[in-house]
Design a protein around this motif. Sequence first.
Motif, PDB file in Angstrom:
ATOM      1  N   TRP A  99     -21.409   8.881   6.076  1.00 48.01           N
ATOM      2  CA  TRP A  99     -22.756   9.139   5.566  1.00 48.01           C
ATOM      3  C   TRP A  99     -23.245  10.514   6.008  1.00 48.01           C
ATOM      4  N   SER A 100     -24.115  11.101   5.186  1.00 50.66           N
ATOM      5  CA  SER A 100     -24.818  12.323   5.567  1.00 50.66           C
ATOM      6  C   SER A 100     -26.136  12.376   4.802  1.00 50.66           C
ATOM      7  N   ASN A 101     -27.230  12.548   5.527  1.00 51.24           N
ATOM      8  CA  ASN A 101     -28.568  12.655   4.924  1.00 51.24           C
ATOM      9  C   ASN A 101     -28.886  11.480   4.010  1.00 51.24           C
ATOM     10  N   GLY A 102     -28.461  10.289   4.394  1.00 54.19           N
ATOM     11  CA  GLY A 102     -28.794   9.097   3.641  1.00 54.19           C
ATOM     12  C   GLY A 102     -27.887   8.801   2.468  1.00 54.19           C
ATOM     13  N   TYR A 103     -26.808   9.585   2.269  1.00 51.32           N
ATOM     14  CA  TYR A 103     -25.892   9.373   1.156  1.00 51.32           C
ATOM     15  C   TYR A 103     -24.463   9.211   1.673  1.00 51.32           C
ATOM     16  N   VAL A 104     -23.674   8.457   0.937  1.00 53.85           N
ATOM     17  CA  VAL A 104     -22.253   8.326   1.247  1.00 53.85           C
ATOM     18  C   VAL A 104     -21.527   9.536   0.683  1.00 53.85           C
ATOM     19  N   ILE A 105     -20.816  10.287   1.547  1.00 53.47           N
ATOM     20  CA  ILE A 105     -20.084  11.465   1.078  1.00 53.47           C
ATOM     21  C   ILE A 105     -18.576  11.236   1.088  1.00 53.47           C
ATOM     22  N   PHE A 106     -18.082  10.223   1.806  1.00 54.09           N
ATOM     23  CA  PHE A 106     -16.679   9.833   1.762  1.00 54.09           C
ATOM     24  C   PHE A 106     -16.611   8.313   1.693  1.00 54.09           C
ATOM     25  N   ARG A 107     -15.668   7.792   0.889  1.00 56.66           N
ATOM     26  CA  ARG A 107     -15.491   6.344   0.808  1.00 56.66           C
ATOM     27  C   ARG A 107     -14.119   6.050   0.232  1.00 56.66           C
ATOM     28  N   ASN A 108     -13.483   4.960   0.676  1.00 60.57           N
ATOM     29  CA  ASN A 108     -12.239   4.542   0.040  1.00 60.57           C
ATOM     30  C   ASN A 108     -12.572   3.712  -1.204  1.00 60.57           C
ATOM     31  N   GLY A 109     -11.889   4.034  -2.329  1.00 57.77           N
ATOM     32  CA  GLY A 109     -12.186   3.387  -3.592  1.00 57.77           C
ATOM     33  C   GLY A 109     -11.908   1.903  -3.596  1.00 57.77           C
ATOM     34  N   GLN A 110     -10.830   1.494  -2.962  1.00 56.59           N
ATOM     35  CA  GLN A 110     -10.471   0.094  -2.859  1.00 56.59           C
ATOM     36  C   GLN A 110     -10.344  -0.286  -1.390  1.00 56.59           C
ATOM     37  N   PRO A 111     -10.777  -1.498  -1.002  1.00 56.49           N
ATOM     38  CA  PRO A 111     -10.638  -1.902   0.400  1.00 56.49           C
ATOM     39  C   PRO A 111      -9.173  -1.889   0.836  1.00 56.49           C
ATOM     40  N   ARG A 117      -4.437 -11.477  11.946  1.00 53.39           N
ATOM     41  CA  ARG A 117      -3.446 -11.801  12.978  1.00 53.39           C
ATOM     42  C   ARG A 117      -2.628 -10.575  13.375  1.00 53.39           C
ATOM     43  N   GLU A 118      -2.721  -9.498  12.605  1.00 55.63           N
ATOM     44  CA  GLU A 118      -2.084  -8.228  12.945  1.00 55.63           C
ATOM     45  C   GLU A 118      -3.104  -7.118  12.662  1.00 55.63           C
ATOM     46  N   PRO A 119      -4.149  -7.034  13.493  1.00 51.88           N
ATOM     47  CA  PRO A 119      -5.296  -6.185  13.139  1.00 51.88           C
ATOM     48  C   PRO A 119      -5.173  -4.714  13.524  1.00 51.88           C
ATOM     49  N   ALA A 120      -4.095  -4.321  14.183  1.00 49.92           N
ATOM     50  CA  ALA A 120      -4.004  -2.949  14.697  1.00 49.92           C
ATOM     51  C   ALA A 120      -3.289  -2.030  13.707  1.00 49.92           C
ATOM     52  N   GLY A 121      -3.563  -0.730  13.841  1.00 48.96           N
ATOM     53  CA  GLY A 121      -2.813   0.283  13.113  1.00 48.96           C
ATOM     54  C   GLY A 121      -3.199   0.472  11.665  1.00 48.96           C
ATOM     55  N   ASN A 122      -4.413   0.126  11.272  1.00 47.12           N
ATOM     56  CA  ASN A 122      -4.847   0.296   9.885  1.00 47.12           C
ATOM     57  C   ASN A 122      -5.211   1.759   9.621  1.00 47.12           C
ATOM     58  N   VAL A 123      -4.851   2.257   8.443  1.00 46.28           N
ATOM     59  CA  VAL A 123      -5.203   3.616   8.038  1.00 46.28           C
ATOM     60  C   VAL A 123      -6.042   3.526   6.766  1.00 46.28           C
ATOM     61  N   ILE A 124      -7.270   4.063   6.822  1.00 42.21           N
ATOM     62  CA  ILE A 124      -8.182   4.044   5.685  1.00 42.21           C
ATOM     63  C   ILE A 124      -8.350   5.477   5.197  1.00 42.21           C
ATOM     64  N   ALA A 125      -7.800   5.782   4.023  1.00 41.51           N
ATOM     65  CA  ALA A 125      -7.928   7.118   3.430  1.00 41.51           C
ATOM     66  C   ALA A 125      -9.169   7.147   2.546  1.00 41.51           C
ATOM     67  N   VAL A 126     -10.160   7.970   2.909  1.00 43.62           N
ATOM     68  CA  VAL A 126     -11.398   8.056   2.146  1.00 43.62           C
ATOM     69  C   VAL A 126     -11.374   9.313   1.278  1.00 43.62           C
ATOM     70  N   GLU A 127     -12.114   9.275   0.176  1.00 47.17           N
ATOM     71  CA  GLU A 127     -12.160  10.388  -0.771  1.00 47.17           C
ATOM     72  C   GLU A 127     -13.547  11.018  -0.774  1.00 47.17           C
ATOM     73  N   PHE A 128     -13.576  12.328  -0.951  1.00 41.97           N
ATOM     74  CA  PHE A 128     -14.830  13.083  -0.970  1.00 41.97           C
ATOM     75  C   PHE A 128     -15.547  12.825  -2.283  1.00 41.97           C
ATOM     76  N   SER A 129     -16.830  12.481  -2.208  1.00 42.24           N
ATOM     77  CA  SER A 129     -17.617  12.206  -3.411  1.00 42.24           C
ATOM     78  C   SER A 129     -19.000  12.821  -3.255  1.00 42.24           C
ATOM     79  N   PRO A 130     -19.115  14.144  -3.424  1.00 39.11           N
ATOM     80  CA  PRO A 130     -20.423  14.806  -3.253  1.00 39.11           C
ATOM     81  C   PRO A 130     -21.388  14.407  -4.355  1.00 39.11           C
ATOM     82  N   PRO A 131     -22.695  14.460  -4.103  1.00 33.76           N
ATOM     83  CA  PRO A 131     -23.682  14.148  -5.150  1.00 33.76           C
ATOM     84  C   PRO A 131     -23.577  15.151  -6.298  1.00 33.76           C
TER      85      PRO A 131
END
Length: 258
Positions: A99-111, A117-131
């Motif tokens: 978030w920045s200034n009340g808006y989402v500027i990066f987010r992953n399109g799909q969860p 039971r194997e919760p470690a080592g997750n990688v979340i690649a987020v994409e830039f989405s400027p207003p």
Amino acid sequence: MLPVRLVRFVLALLALLSVGPALAADVTFTGLVTYRERMALPPGASLTITLVALPGQQRITGAHASLGGKAGSPIQFTLNVRSDVLADGGSFGLVAEIWSNGYVIFRNGQPVVVDPREPAGNVIAVEFSPPPPHDPPQQILPPVETPNPLLDVVWAVTSIGGEPVLPQTALTFSIAADHRVGGNGGCNNYFAEASFEAPPLTFGPIAGTRMACGPAVMAQEARFFAALGATAGYDLLGDTLKLVDAAGVPLAGLVRRP
């Protein structure tokens, strides 16, 4: 907490629900949030991690933390969850938003699909989405700002420069809500001012009482005051705090007092 190191944020939210026998303990999801753009995040940027149920992406729980204006890719995260929803089974995913200034500027399109039971080592690649430049997006209310976890806590100093403190001394450290620093250096009470501007944490000149103690105690106190003077950041993990210099080298180790 410095640009040359992974930025660590413990995003902890315990859902106070009854827990089935399959997952009696907390589930701790860990991993990295990454983005491809070679850019520094704007001052005041923050990170939200949300656990959702799949395939409908219904929100289960999540947490939010400020990035302190110093974060860059990758960002390390930890999300602690305790919920009977997990114990009932099903599919789950993680959504990361910057978030920045009340808006989402990066987010992953799909969860990102995760396994409790194997919760470690997750990688979340987020994409830039400027207003859009001429069509500002609908503003979404930002998450509640996370309080500074260092304020109004009394810490016991356990080590200075990697060496344990003398057993007959009790060094303490605290930062009040107005950023006044105080405690006992093992012989004298001391006072200073804390700043959370760039770099992430620094201390002003240290003043204190003028009691005299044994040579070893006085030498230790001088080393602790020097460590405060060289502090340029901190590393907080649970009840453990490290004050670090500009290169990320630990100067003093502390633990939260009951």
